[in-house]
Design a protein around this motif. Structure first.
Motif, PDB file in Angstrom:
ATOM      1  N   GLY A 220       0.840  -1.198   0.000  1.00  0.00           N
ATOM      2  CA  GLY A 220       0.000   0.000   0.000  1.00  0.00           C
ATOM      3  C   GLY A 220       0.871   1.242   0.000  1.00  0.00           C
ATOM      4  N   PHE A 221       0.267   2.350   0.328  1.00  0.00           N
ATOM      5  CA  PHE A 221       0.983   3.612   0.286  1.00  0.00           C
ATOM      6  C   PHE A 221       1.765   3.829   1.576  1.00  0.00           C
ATOM      7  CE2 PHE A 221      -3.012   4.472  -2.232  1.00  0.00           C
ATOM      8  CZ  PHE A 221      -2.396   4.285  -3.456  1.00  0.00           C
ATOM      9  N   VAL A 222       2.945   4.423   1.456  1.00  0.00           N
ATOM     10  CA  VAL A 222       3.766   4.740   2.621  1.00  0.00           C
ATOM     11  C   VAL A 222       3.944   6.258   2.670  1.00  0.00           C
ATOM     12  CG1 VAL A 222       6.056   4.498   3.652  1.00  0.00           C
ATOM     13  CG2 VAL A 222       4.990   2.549   2.476  1.00  0.00           C
ATOM     14  N   SER A 223       3.508   6.860   3.762  1.00  0.00           N
ATOM     15  CA  SER A 223       3.605   8.312   3.889  1.00  0.00           C
ATOM     16  C   SER A 223       5.058   8.760   3.942  1.00  0.00           C
ATOM     17  CB  SER A 223       2.908   8.786   5.167  1.00  0.00           C
ATOM     18  OG  SER A 223       1.521   8.574   5.040  1.00  0.00           O
TER      19      SER A 223
ATOM     20  N   GLN B  24      25.109   1.821   6.983  1.00  0.00           N
ATOM     21  CA  GLN B  24      24.467   0.502   6.910  1.00  0.00           C
ATOM     22  C   GLN B  24      22.998   0.583   7.336  1.00  0.00           C
ATOM     23  OE1 GLN B  24      27.307   1.116   8.565  1.00  0.00           O
ATOM     24  NE2 GLN B  24      28.754   0.268   7.063  1.00  0.00           N
ATOM     25  N   GLN B  25      22.748   1.369   8.387  1.00  0.00           N
ATOM     26  CA  GLN B  25      21.342   1.516   8.819  1.00  0.00           C
ATOM     27  C   GLN B  25      20.509   2.167   7.720  1.00  0.00           C
ATOM     28  OE1 GLN B  25      22.524   3.628  12.467  1.00  0.00           O
ATOM     29  NE2 GLN B  25      21.206   2.238  13.654  1.00  0.00           N
ATOM     30  N   LEU B  26      21.116   3.138   7.065  1.00  0.00           N
ATOM     31  CA  LEU B  26      20.389   3.841   6.004  1.00  0.00           C
ATOM     32  C   LEU B  26      20.143   2.911   4.815  1.00  0.00           C
ATOM     33  CD1 LEU B  26      22.257   7.267   6.147  1.00  0.00           C
ATOM     34  CD2 LEU B  26      19.994   6.721   7.076  1.00  0.00           C
ATOM     35  N   ASN B 115      11.182   5.850   3.771  1.00  0.00           N
ATOM     36  CA  ASN B 115      11.624   5.040   4.903  1.00  0.00           C
ATOM     37  C   ASN B 115      12.818   5.659   5.628  1.00  0.00           C
ATOM     38  OD1 ASN B 115       9.642   3.016   4.727  1.00  0.00           O
ATOM     39  ND2 ASN B 115      10.708   2.102   2.983  1.00  0.00           N
ATOM     40  N   VAL B 116      13.721   6.259   4.869  1.00  0.00           N
ATOM     41  CA  VAL B 116      14.878   6.912   5.497  1.00  0.00           C
ATOM     42  C   VAL B 116      14.439   8.157   6.277  1.00  0.00           C
ATOM     43  CG1 VAL B 116      16.944   8.277   4.984  1.00  0.00           C
ATOM     44  CG2 VAL B 116      16.642   5.986   3.964  1.00  0.00           C
ATOM     45  N   ALA B 117      13.590   8.961   5.655  1.00  0.00           N
ATOM     46  CA  ALA B 117      13.135  10.170   6.343  1.00  0.00           C
ATOM     47  C   ALA B 117      12.391   9.813   7.627  1.00  0.00           C
ATOM     48  CB  ALA B 117      12.252  11.003   5.410  1.00  0.00           C
ATOM     49  N   ALA B 118      11.676   8.686   7.594  1.00  0.00           N
ATOM     50  CA  ALA B 118      10.932   8.267   8.788  1.00  0.00           C
ATOM     51  C   ALA B 118      11.852   7.770   9.905  1.00  0.00           C
ATOM     52  CB  ALA B 118       9.899   7.200   8.429  1.00  0.00           C
TER      53      ALA B 118
END
Lengths: 357, 357, 357
Positions: A220-223, B24-26, B115-118
């Motif tokens: 689905g969508f990820v913000s 690595q985490q990124l 995902n990185v920004a989160a």
């Protein structure tokens, strides 16, 4: 109900009227020359120098002690029959002013009207004080001469500059900074924003919420975290129920002096230059840039990531899919120059009328 | 005011930043491969394995300790000159990444960025507690870990699931049911609605009011009782000042995972499938049905009682007057296939230019 | 969540259902003739005179003790297979009603449905009382039988007529006058307005803010004082988040019985006649006049200073740039007669398909 039979400006239930003002005061406010019976009397008014005007009214109902104006040729017949004591007009219409009526003549009658009307109905300053039901964080800094209405909520570390008005039920979320002499109406929500001085926000404005940003994943969508701000420069006005999203990475910026009407959508990262005009229900998608003095008419839409050059004018309901050059006028969906649009309309009409069709 | 001269994401007045994170985490968060000087180093980073990144920034301002991304070819020149320490890019752009910069390479750079920004800016959980000014009916059931802001009103028999946030000045009317972990912003009104889990409503959203239904009689319009509900499934997001009317007889349904932008209108009895996208200022008239994964671009309008097939895409400002087949792309008013629309535009331009016109 | 699998109208969490009602009561409310097995039984119902109906439901889920209706030919197949005990239909469809089902036959099935549904689900009257958190100026006059919700703010000299409902978080600013039996939902703001009786305002409506009026000066834009009012006549309904600006010099007027949908923009000085319909996201620019019974479909836009004649119909997304004659139907942008619009669409399609193009 017969309330609408007579339409009187400045109903005293809602407005406080100043005045009366002399002809000379009006001429000065209007930056206009006084004409009587079609002839200039300079700035004093000759025989009419003692004329005193108590209020303003539209041409068709104004009386001898009232001032009116004509700005739109469409209403010329109303000028010819007006009973107003004084009327503001452009030079081209001086000859149409009735004998009984003093003319204030200026190249900019609408600006003159703005200034004259503001003599009678000046914008009211705030009535300093904080309503006891307002909830204001201890860490917030509220300037002097500020009026804060009932049920307002102001969160941590907010700054509200001197002379601001904050209407009922408004939320100013943590960290927001508001310059001096801003007027923030009721039911507004503001977050993640830095505002200059003299900004006016109308009821129901939404500033600083997350932009419409998400990535597609198999689940689905990820913000995408929206980590920019909204910067609103000095003198901006934003209409009722308009929405301005904060930037995703960079900021959303509304340039100084810009005027945004009701129900407008401004996406994340939009950069708007100085003195832009955005009319009601128009929408500007994310990351689009407007240079200074751009006009966007009602219900127009701009896609994201494009640039609109200085003084360009985007027509009503226009759909803009690519950059627009400075100074150009476009309309249609997709957008094209005004002349091309109307040439297309005519060509199509002609084609469709052909008997072979 | 010079606030807008430097646009720094994550202004600490508004955001709490986590980190730093290792290369690595990124790479792991981005599901990406590490490239250095255009060559893959797998998931460890070789010589750069000790790199630590403190924050995120756009390409043009990022420094050596920051990570950035490129998702839109339009900004390729910014990539070439970026001073970012790490950048997320698609494989096609690896060669354009400066020598000084580590590349995280993935087929899905925007998802990787999300995902990185989160990591740096995780969505903040509610801060449990009920503000003393919130008015909550005794018969309401409020779950655990819920945060309820000032001046919220929650009426009889409402259910609010665990972990929800309810912003200031929001009204949740009698009988409404809200699942777990929903985020309801300020100034929202909700009535006649059943909501799933993980729903996000932005400020000023209106859910559950009467649809626009009336019959014509000799004495004027007669309102038709609107006796359906609004069903909002899991994971839906609804933008600022958007309005969703409740069903007239059947329900209005917003399918799981759908994303609705600001100032959208959804009429009564609309059924929207899963993971639909409705961009700002679009409108869907009563009883129209969207299958799953439909996209409706900004300012598009759909008449009532039609069906839009799975994965169909409706272009910006499109006017849809009849059913749209699954998988098709339409644009224009009236709606037509994309190719036909642009062929028409070209044909008309050619026609209008002919000297005989 | 499986809430949406069965869509039952009148969910008792939100609605109070009256009844049951006899066949005769239903026929009377519907002003309809009773047909059994395709033959008229007048108003009594013959063998079925003892039938009692407990509720309403859509055709596809209604059972033997429920009443349903058909108003749209599109759903004819649902009529043929319905298990409803009673169904309201037009004469043309009597033959399609199943044997097991009593038909209530009328030329106006949707009006009949409105009246029958209102038997089961009558509009609830206010529950008189003023919430202790409502802030009401001493100089305000509140009629009898009025319900005022929590966190309402009512300013000086406001008049609220008998039998009104005022929802939570609403602001009624100084001097506003509201007639009897109005229903004002939550989060509304009203200023500078005179309202008649029986008006309904939905959540988030904005009435009476300044219109979009400013003059251009060498130093930027200069606001023109907006010194008119908003007059809302009897029986008007205004949808959620709609905005209506007050007049600049004259008044903005919404004629008796008019119905305005969600997210509509009405500019300053607009005059709307009686029983006009304005569908969602339409916009009417300043000083435009609508005569009685005008219909404006969704997302249409009208420029300022034009006149729309009686009973004219403006199509969805129409862009109206000049006067429209009484009784005419227009569509397209720019607006043109319906027939011309569709002839143009066909001609252009034909042209674009020609091999020479």
């Amino acid at each position: 109900m017969h309330e609408n039979e007579v339409s009187i400006p400045g109903d005293e239930r809602f407005f406080v009227r100043k005045g009366p003002f002399s002809l000379q005061q009006l001429a000065k406010a209007a930056s206009a020359e006084i004409y009587i019976s079609g002839k200039s009397c300079g700035h004093e008014g000759g025989d009419h120098s003692a004329v005193v005007i108590t209020g303003v009214a539209p041409l068709q109902v104004a009386g001898q002690s009232e001032i009116s104006f004509l700005d739109n040729r469409r209403y010329l017949s109303l000028l010819k029959s007006t009973k107003a004591g004084v009327v503001i007009v452009a030079p081209a219409f001086v000859d149409q002013v009735p004998e009984s009526c003093v003319a204030l003549v200026t190249e900019h009658p609408y600006l003159a009207w703005a200034n004259v009307a503001a003599l009678y109905f000046p914008f009211s300053p705030p009535n300093p004080g904080i309503h006891p039901t307002a909830i204001i964080a201890e860490s917030a800094h509220i300037g002097s001469g500020v009026e804060i209405g009932p049920y307002v909520v102001i969160e941590d570390n907010v700054k509200v500059g001197d002379g601001c008005f904050v209407g009922s039920h408004t939320l100013i979320a943590k960290g927001v900074s508001i310059g001096k002499n801003c007027h923030i109406a009721s039911h507004v929500s503001i977050s993640h924003a830095i505002m200059g001085c003299g900004v006016r926000l109308y009821p129901g404005v939404r500033i600083g919420q997350d932009g419409f940003g998400f990535a597609v994943s198999p689940n689905g969508f990820v913000s995408v975290p929206q980590i920019g701000r909204v910067i609103i420069e000095d003198g901006v006005e934003i209409g009722a129920n308009t929405t301005i999203d904060r930037g995703s990475v960079q900021d959303t910026v509304i340039g100084a002096g810009s005027r945004i009407d009701n129900l407008v959508q401004i996406g994340h990262n939009v950069k708007m230059g100085k003195c832009c005009i955005v009319v009601s229900q128009a929408g500007i998608s994310g990351s689009t840039e407007l240079e200074d003095f751009v006009t966007i008419a009602a219900q127009a839409g701009l896609i994201g990531h494009i640039k609109i050059g200085k003084k360009a004018r985007i027509g009503a309901q226009c759909g803009v899919m690519s950059d627009v050059e400075a100074g150009s006028d476009v309309i249609g969906s997709p957008a094209m120059p005004f002349r091309e649009f109307f040439r297309n309309v005519a060509a199509l009409r002609k084609l469709a009328k052909k008997p072979t069709n």
